[in-house]
Design a protein around this motif. Structure first.
Motif, PDB file in Angstrom:
ATOM      1  N   ALA A  95     -29.619  21.230 -26.169  1.00  0.00           N
ATOM      2  CA  ALA A  95     -29.109  22.550 -26.531  1.00  0.00           C
ATOM      3  C   ALA A  95     -27.943  22.382 -27.507  1.00  0.00           C
ATOM      4  CB  ALA A  95     -28.665  23.307 -25.291  1.00  0.00           C
ATOM      5  N   SER A  96     -27.826  23.349 -28.422  1.00  0.00           N
ATOM      6  CA  SER A  96     -26.776  23.260 -29.436  1.00  0.00           C
ATOM      7  C   SER A  96     -25.593  24.170 -29.146  1.00  0.00           C
ATOM      8  CB  SER A  96     -27.352  23.622 -30.815  1.00  0.00           C
ATOM      9  OG  SER A  96     -27.868  24.948 -30.806  1.00  0.00           O
ATOM     10  N   SER A  97     -25.738  25.105 -28.213  1.00  0.00           N
ATOM     11  CA  SER A  97     -24.690  26.082 -27.980  1.00  0.00           C
ATOM     12  C   SER A  97     -23.509  25.467 -27.233  1.00  0.00           C
ATOM     13  CB  SER A  97     -25.240  27.269 -27.172  1.00  0.00           C
ATOM     14  OG  SER A  97     -24.190  28.137 -26.792  1.00  0.00           O
ATOM     15  N   THR A  98     -22.313  25.699 -27.766  1.00  0.00           N
ATOM     16  CA  THR A  98     -21.087  25.285 -27.087  1.00  0.00           C
ATOM     17  C   THR A  98     -20.228  26.499 -26.738  1.00  0.00           C
ATOM     18  OG1 THR A  98     -19.970  24.969 -29.213  1.00  0.00           O
ATOM     19  CG2 THR A  98     -21.055  23.048 -28.252  1.00  0.00           C
ATOM     20  N   GLY A  99     -20.795  27.694 -26.893  1.00  0.00           N
ATOM     21  CA  GLY A  99     -20.040  28.914 -26.620  1.00  0.00           C
ATOM     22  C   GLY A  99     -19.977  29.238 -25.143  1.00  0.00           C
ATOM     23  N   ARG A 100     -19.232  30.289 -24.838  1.00  0.00           N
ATOM     24  CA  ARG A 100     -19.015  30.691 -23.452  1.00  0.00           C
ATOM     25  C   ARG A 100     -19.881  31.889 -23.046  1.00  0.00           C
ATOM     26  NH1 ARG A 100     -13.853  28.806 -21.266  1.00  0.00           N
ATOM     27  NH2 ARG A 100     -12.993  27.280 -22.712  1.00  0.00           N
ATOM     28  N   GLY A 101     -20.631  32.450 -23.983  1.00  0.00           N
ATOM     29  CA  GLY A 101     -21.487  33.585 -23.653  1.00  0.00           C
ATOM     30  C   GLY A 101     -22.803  33.136 -23.050  1.00  0.00           C
ATOM     31  N   VAL A 102     -22.774  32.611 -21.840  1.00  0.00           N
ATOM     32  CA  VAL A 102     -23.948  32.038 -21.188  1.00  0.00           C
ATOM     33  C   VAL A 102     -24.066  32.566 -19.760  1.00  0.00           C
ATOM     34  CG1 VAL A 102     -23.916  29.906 -22.539  1.00  0.00           C
ATOM     35  CG2 VAL A 102     -22.566  30.048 -20.451  1.00  0.00           C
ATOM     36  N   ASP A 103     -25.213  32.284 -19.143  1.00  0.00           N
ATOM     37  CA  ASP A 103     -25.377  32.515 -17.713  1.00  0.00           C
ATOM     38  C   ASP A 103     -24.920  31.265 -16.970  1.00  0.00           C
ATOM     39  OD1 ASP A 103     -26.563  34.905 -18.377  1.00  0.00           O
ATOM     40  OD2 ASP A 103     -28.611  34.139 -18.187  1.00  0.00           O
ATOM     41  N   TYR A 104     -24.362  31.458 -15.789  1.00  0.00           N
ATOM     42  CA  TYR A 104     -23.977  30.309 -14.977  1.00  0.00           C
ATOM     43  C   TYR A 104     -25.009  30.147 -13.871  1.00  0.00           C
ATOM     44  CZ  TYR A 104     -19.805  29.477 -17.608  1.00  0.00           C
ATOM     45  OH  TYR A 104     -18.947  29.145 -18.639  1.00  0.00           O
ATOM     46  N   ASP A 105     -25.764  29.076 -13.989  1.00  0.00           N
ATOM     47  CA  ASP A 105     -26.947  28.829 -13.175  1.00  0.00           C
ATOM     48  C   ASP A 105     -26.623  27.899 -12.011  1.00  0.00           C
ATOM     49  OD1 ASP A 105     -29.850  28.459 -12.603  1.00  0.00           O
ATOM     50  OD2 ASP A 105     -29.433  26.438 -13.342  1.00  0.00           O
ATOM     51  N   HIS A 106     -27.389  28.066 -10.910  1.00  0.00           N
ATOM     52  CA  HIS A 106     -27.370  27.097  -9.823  1.00  0.00           C
ATOM     53  C   HIS A 106     -28.502  26.102 -10.083  1.00  0.00           C
ATOM     54  CE1 HIS A 106     -25.368  30.586  -7.927  1.00  0.00           C
ATOM     55  NE2 HIS A 106     -24.729  29.694  -7.199  1.00  0.00           N
ATOM     56  N   PRO A 136     -20.922  25.024   0.983  1.00  0.00           N
ATOM     57  CA  PRO A 136     -20.953  26.042  -0.082  1.00  0.00           C
ATOM     58  C   PRO A 136     -21.912  25.648  -1.199  1.00  0.00           C
ATOM     59  CG  PRO A 136     -18.696  25.583   0.585  1.00  0.00           C
ATOM     60  CD  PRO A 136     -19.547  24.564   1.274  1.00  0.00           C
ATOM     61  N   GLN A 137     -22.674  26.620  -1.684  1.00  0.00           N
ATOM     62  CA  GLN A 137     -23.701  26.333  -2.680  1.00  0.00           C
ATOM     63  C   GLN A 137     -23.259  26.604  -4.116  1.00  0.00           C
ATOM     64  OE1 GLN A 137     -27.762  27.691  -1.428  1.00  0.00           O
ATOM     65  NE2 GLN A 137     -26.642  28.698   0.222  1.00  0.00           N
ATOM     66  N   THR A 138     -22.156  27.299  -4.285  1.00  0.00           N
ATOM     67  CA  THR A 138     -21.649  27.605  -5.620  1.00  0.00           C
ATOM     68  C   THR A 138     -20.363  26.824  -5.847  1.00  0.00           C
ATOM     69  OG1 THR A 138     -22.557  29.844  -5.508  1.00  0.00           O
ATOM     70  CG2 THR A 138     -20.872  29.441  -7.162  1.00  0.00           C
ATOM     71  N   GLY A 139     -20.288  26.147  -6.985  1.00  0.00           N
ATOM     72  CA  GLY A 139     -19.091  25.377  -7.291  1.00  0.00           C
ATOM     73  C   GLY A 139     -19.358  24.407  -8.417  1.00  0.00           C
ATOM     74  N   THR A 140     -18.367  23.592  -8.721  1.00  0.00           N
ATOM     75  CA  THR A 140     -18.533  22.637  -9.807  1.00  0.00           C
ATOM     76  C   THR A 140     -19.567  21.572  -9.479  1.00  0.00           C
ATOM     77  OG1 THR A 140     -16.660  21.368  -8.909  1.00  0.00           O
ATOM     78  CG2 THR A 140     -16.180  22.949 -10.658  1.00  0.00           C
ATOM     79  N   HIS A 141     -19.973  21.500  -8.193  1.00  0.00           N
ATOM     80  CA  HIS A 141     -20.992  20.528  -7.790  1.00  0.00           C
ATOM     81  C   HIS A 141     -22.403  21.043  -8.018  1.00  0.00           C
ATOM     82  CE1 HIS A 141     -20.924  23.378  -4.530  1.00  0.00           C
ATOM     83  NE2 HIS A 141     -21.985  22.824  -3.973  1.00  0.00           N
ATOM     84  N   ASN A 142     -22.566  22.380  -8.208  1.00  0.00           N
ATOM     85  CA  ASN A 142     -23.897  22.972  -8.357  1.00  0.00           C
ATOM     86  C   ASN A 142     -23.810  24.175  -9.290  1.00  0.00           C
ATOM     87  OD1 ASN A 142     -26.681  23.413  -7.904  1.00  0.00           O
ATOM     88  ND2 ASN A 142     -26.234  24.865  -6.263  1.00  0.00           N
ATOM     89  N   SER A 143     -23.446  23.890 -10.534  1.00  0.00           N
ATOM     90  CA  SER A 143     -23.302  24.972 -11.499  1.00  0.00           C
ATOM     91  C   SER A 143     -23.472  24.409 -12.898  1.00  0.00           C
ATOM     92  CB  SER A 143     -21.929  25.636 -11.380  1.00  0.00           C
ATOM     93  OG  SER A 143     -21.798  26.674 -12.339  1.00  0.00           O
ATOM     94  N   GLY A 144     -24.139  25.169 -13.737  1.00  0.00           N
ATOM     95  CA  GLY A 144     -24.322  24.752 -15.122  1.00  0.00           C
ATOM     96  C   GLY A 144     -24.546  25.945 -16.021  1.00  0.00           C
ATOM     97  N   PRO A 145     -23.925  25.974 -17.199  1.00  0.00           N
ATOM     98  CA  PRO A 145     -24.143  27.080 -18.135  1.00  0.00           C
ATOM     99  C   PRO A 145     -25.493  26.954 -18.825  1.00  0.00           C
ATOM    100  CG  PRO A 145     -22.583  25.497 -19.044  1.00  0.00           C
ATOM    101  CD  PRO A 145     -22.918  25.019 -17.684  1.00  0.00           C
ATOM    102  N   LEU A 146     -26.223  28.057 -18.912  1.00  0.00           N
ATOM    103  CA  LEU A 146     -27.510  28.103 -19.593  1.00  0.00           C
ATOM    104  C   LEU A 146     -27.575  29.349 -20.467  1.00  0.00           C
ATOM    105  CD1 LEU A 146     -30.231  27.126 -16.938  1.00  0.00           C
ATOM    106  CD2 LEU A 146     -29.542  25.796 -18.935  1.00  0.00           C
ATOM    107  N   GLY A 147     -28.100  29.200 -21.677  1.00  0.00           N
ATOM    108  CA  GLY A 147     -28.412  30.369 -22.481  1.00  0.00           C
ATOM    109  C   GLY A 147     -29.457  31.210 -21.764  1.00  0.00           C
ATOM    110  N   ARG A 148     -29.506  32.504 -22.090  1.00  0.00           N
ATOM    111  CA  ARG A 148     -30.388  33.418 -21.371  1.00  0.00           C
ATOM    112  C   ARG A 148     -31.853  32.968 -21.426  1.00  0.00           C
ATOM    113  NH1 ARG A 148     -29.458  38.498 -19.805  1.00  0.00           N
ATOM    114  NH2 ARG A 148     -27.512  37.485 -19.148  1.00  0.00           N
ATOM    115  N   ARG A 149     -32.325  32.522 -22.566  1.00  0.00           N
ATOM    116  CA  ARG A 149     -33.716  32.080 -22.676  1.00  0.00           C
ATOM    117  C   ARG A 149     -33.945  30.817 -21.854  1.00  0.00           C
ATOM    118  NH1 ARG A 149     -35.725  31.305 -28.623  1.00  0.00           N
ATOM    119  NH2 ARG A 149     -33.795  30.084 -28.654  1.00  0.00           N
ATOM    120  N   HIS A 150     -33.033  29.859 -21.948  1.00  0.00           N
ATOM    121  CA  HIS A 150     -33.169  28.636 -21.166  1.00  0.00           C
ATOM    122  C   HIS A 150     -33.136  28.936 -19.668  1.00  0.00           C
ATOM    123  CE1 HIS A 150     -31.428  26.352 -24.864  1.00  0.00           C
ATOM    124  NE2 HIS A 150     -32.705  26.641 -24.998  1.00  0.00           N
ATOM    125  N   HIS A 151     -32.287  29.886 -19.286  1.00  0.00           N
ATOM    126  CA  HIS A 151     -32.190  30.265 -17.881  1.00  0.00           C
ATOM    127  C   HIS A 151     -33.517  30.843 -17.392  1.00  0.00           C
ATOM    128  CE1 HIS A 151     -29.477  32.270 -14.581  1.00  0.00           C
ATOM    129  NE2 HIS A 151     -30.341  31.409 -14.092  1.00  0.00           N
TER     130      HIS A 151
END
Length: 488
Positions: free
Chosen positions: A378-389, A403-418
């Motif tokens: 992916a080429s996007s480095t912006g902050r306008g993304v979804d935060y995926d589990h 806990p299932q949400t946190g820095t251990h289980n989170s990643g930014p994804l563009g809407r299409r990739h999500h």
């Protein structure tokens, strides 16, 4: 071809240049033919056979047939685009563009495509014409195709594209005139990406009546800058003046410099107001430092640098949205601004929450760890993304479940990739600090971490995906299977 090119005669080198050119062209054609075959394998309409409710649901999640090329080209299933892009090790937009171009060449420009198949033309030139002519109706494309096919193997690139542009207008004059009229009414202003030299392009389409006023302000500020930048050209000072539009306080200071009626009794305040196109009462307010500070624009700037740079060692800072710069350049950027330094975030901390939603504090940490979209390549480095589990969130987990949400289980994804990750059969898992493993529907495996994206063994990926919670598996990197002859 001999391994050592020094063994070649001059004529052999010339023959090798021609042979290499033809080989490259044919390989580029083969790349496009592979994409054409992928379309053929995924050209069935996913809505066929579904009832009304099923069709509505499929459309809602994006499981549809998309027409990437121009009129008359076949469609392709949206969900298949991600995997072929990963196989090509590039962003999906690049693959989508190449796929649209080959569909246009095959179905709308067969004569030009035949020249490409023979290895007699630059493929990228044919693709450029295909892209520019995409709006032309199918029954008028022969005008463009015939003209380009006759010259693409023999004429210079500029002449080919000039003729192609003319034929595109000839083939669809009505649409061209509509686009020209629309362009005159369409206003925009955009700031481009940071170039390697630290500059950015600012482009705007404005009302013609506003042009003289903007030009006058640029000229006045450029004149004011002559004192502090005597060696700069007028163009350079006008470029500097453009930067003052983002620093209103300094802009007004320059505009008012030398025309203050409190220090020059012969200066007419009304004349000053007319010259600056600013009402006299507004000018009085702008002379108040407190007012000037309040109207100054505010922005949050993210600067990444090692502490050693602050202590005087050589190094660079990375500013989000602006790129890399030296410490002296950063000092110039921040000079004469009110700077508020936020507390440093310790990214080694692993922050978790029991909620499904990602709090802003976790989003901030995850972005700083990953640097952007965690989809492979992916080429996007912006902050306008979804935060995926990466490991899907399971509602209704028992109270003692970690806990299932946190820095251990989170990643930014563009809407299409999500959407593809959720609906198109891709599997992912976070398996370390900013480290993600992916497996595609047909078994391609990728690892995304601080070193970027790279292919890994599918069996290793399956082991990483199947490891227990909080288990992180690491495998030794495989050596590159590339030999470079450095003999001299």
């Amino acid at each position: 071809m001999p391994e050592d090119l020094r063994d070649l005669s001059a004529r052999d080198v010339l023959d090798a240049a021609t042979s290499t050119l033809r080989t490259r062209r044919l390989l580029e054609v083969q790349e496009l033919r592979v994409l054409e075959q992928w379309v053929a394998m995924h050209g069935a309409d996913p809505l066929d056979g579904l009832d009304a409710r099923g069709r509505e649901h499929a459309r809602a999640i994006g499981k549809v047939l998309r027409q990437l090329g121009g009129e008359g080209t076949p469609g392709v299933q949206d969900f298949c685009l991600g995997e072929i892009a990963l196989a090509r090790e590039e962003h999906v937009n690049a693959t989508r563009s190449a796929m649209a171009d080959v569909l246009d060449l095959v179905h709308r420009m067969p004569l030009t495509w035949a020249v490409c198949l023979a290895g007699d033309a630059e493929v990228w030139v044919a693709r450029t014409v295909a892209s520019r002519s995409r709006r032309v109706p199918a029954d008028r494309m022969w005008i463009v195709d015939q003209a380009v096919a006759r010259m693409i193997a023999t004429e210079s690139i500029k002449r080919i594209l000039d003729v192609a542009d003319a034929k595109i207008i000839e083939a669809d004059t009505g649409t061209h005139e509509d686009e020209v009229a629309e362009a005159k009414q369409r206003g925009f202003a955009a700031v481009g990406q940071t170039e390697d030299d630290g500059t950015r392009m600012v482009v705007a389409r404005i009302d013609a009546a506003d042009g003289p006023g903007i030009d006058a302000v640029l000229e006045r500020v450029a004149e004011a800058l002559l004192t502090s930048h005597p060696d700069a050209t007028l163009d350079e000072r006008r470029s500097m003046a453009m930067g003052y539009f983002g620093r209103l306080g300094q802009l007004f200071e320059l505009l008012l410099r030398g025309v203050d009626p409190t220090t020059d009794p012969n200066t007419d305040p009304d004349a000053i107001a007319r010259a600056l196109a600013i009402p006299a009462d507004v000018l009085d307010l702008l002379r108040d430092p407190a007012i000037a500070a309040r109207i100054a624009p505010q922005a949050k700037l993210y600067v990444h640098l090692h502490e050693a740079v602050l202590l005087g060692e050589e190094g660079v800072a990375r500013v989000e949205g602006l790129g890399a710069m030296t410490l002296s350049e950063l000092q110039v950027l921040l000079a004469r601004h009110n700077v508020v330094v936020q507390p440093v975030i310790d990214l080694s901390d692993r922050v978790r929450t029991t909620a499904y939603e990602h709090p802003e504090s976790i989003k901030e940490r995850v972005h700083l760890i990953t640097g952007g979209d965690y989809w492979p390549y992916a080429s996007s480095t912006g902050r306008g993304v979804d935060y995926d589990h990466p490991t899907p969130y399971r509602p209704g987990a028992p109270p003692d479940h970690p806990p299932q949400t946190g820095t251990h289980n989170s990643g930014p994804l563009g809407r299409r990739h999500h959407r593809w990750k959720t609906r198109a059969g891709f599997t992912s898992r976070q398996c370390g600090h900013g480290r993600y493993v992916w497996l595609t529907p047909h078994g391609l495996a990728f690892l995304v971490d601080h070193r970027g994206s790279r292919r890994i063994d599918p069996d290793e990926a399956r082991q990483m995906l199947g490891a227990g919670e909080q288990v992180e598996l690491y495998f030794p990197d495989q050596p590159l299977s590339v030999e470079i002859n450095l003999r001299r």
